[in-house]
Write an enzyme that holds these catalytic residues in place. Structure first.
Site, short mmCIF file in Angstrom:
data_model
loop_
_atom_site.label_atom_id
_atom_site.label_comp_id
_atom_site.label_asym_id
_atom_site.label_seq_id
_atom_site.Cartn_x
_atom_site.Cartn_y
_atom_site.Cartn_z
N ASP A 44 -95.31 4.23 -22.20
CA ASP A 44 -96.08 4.70 -23.33
C ASP A 44 -96.99 5.75 -22.92
O ASP A 44 -97.11 6.96 -23.54
CB ASP A 44 -96.73 3.53 -23.99
N GLU A 116 -89.39 3.91 -23.65
CA GLU A 116 -90.50 3.95 -22.77
C GLU A 116 -90.32 3.16 -21.50
O GLU A 116 -91.07 3.67 -20.42
CB GLU A 116 -91.81 3.30 -23.59
#
EC number: 3.1.26.3
Length: 226
Positions: A44, A116
């Site tokens: 992320d 991610e």
């Protein structure tokens, strides 16, 4: 559903030196440990940095607010899920029986988390520079299609103005297909020029985004021919 090792030529664009990182990135917590949540956390941050850097470099006239809104659009769950589908992650995920039965391999949240996690796995496997080189192309269609603030015109507007300046027919946009559940729609659109003859296709979570992507590809074609 067990993962398959990525080979050269697969959409991800990276052959892992450490296949264990890939296996972990594709393992949902419902399938046991080691699962991908820690990698998701790291990924992320990396995705946000990569997109922030790309926007900063590409749109020097856009203010902070426009850059922030653009980044939010590019890294939102739905946008990452589209990338996950493009990379065929759904069929490679390792899920527990319950998630598998409930269609977890199609769920936006699970696909976005896997994207991610894979970004983090690539970073740990080969470093930041290689990670940037592999990951940014995943976002390129959306980057090209995204209008960033008032300083930048969106691809459909730029294409229309280019044609109008030359007194040429305006583009036609045709819906090729619409698929997916209500919460995970995917639109496939074609942008067609009569003169000069050109055609390109785009995909997105809305028809507007798909049209913007197709228009951006047509613009790139026109630029390469001038």
């Amino acid at each position: 559903m067990s993962n398959r090792t990525f080979q050269r030529g697969d959409p991800i664009g990276h052959a892992f030196a450490d296949p264990g990182l890939l296996a972990q990135a594709l393992r949902h917590r419902s399938a046991g440990t080691p699962h991908n949540e820690r990698l998701e956390f790291l990924g992320d941050g990396i995705v946000n940095l990569l997109i922030a850097e790309a926007l900063y470099q590409r749109w020097p006239k856009a203010d902070e607010g426009a850059l922030t809104r653009a980044r939010a659009e590019l890294v939102r769950e739905g946008a990452l899920a589209v990338i996950g589908r493009t990379l065929n992650l759904g069929e490679r995920l390792t899920l527990g029986p319950g998630e598998l039965k409930s269609g977890g391999h199609r769920r936006d949240s699970i696909l976005a988390d896997a994207v991610e996690a894979i970004v983090a796995a690539i970073y740990l496997d080969c470093g930041f520079e290689r990670c940037r080189a592999v990951v940014l192309p995943w976002f390129e269609p959306s980057l090209a299609a995204l209008p960033v603030g008032k300083a930048e015109k969106d691809p459909k507007t730029r294409l229309q103005e280019w044609l109008q300046a030359r007194q040429l027919p305006l583009p036609q946009y045709a819906l090729i297909s619409e698929s997916g559940d209500e919460h995970a729609k995917q639109f496939h659109v074609a942008c067609i020029l009569e003169q000069p003859a050109a055609r390109a296709e785009g995909q997105g979570t809305s028809r507007r985004l798909a049209e913007q992507q197709a228009a951006a590809t047509v613009i790139a074609q026109l630029d390469s021919n001038t």
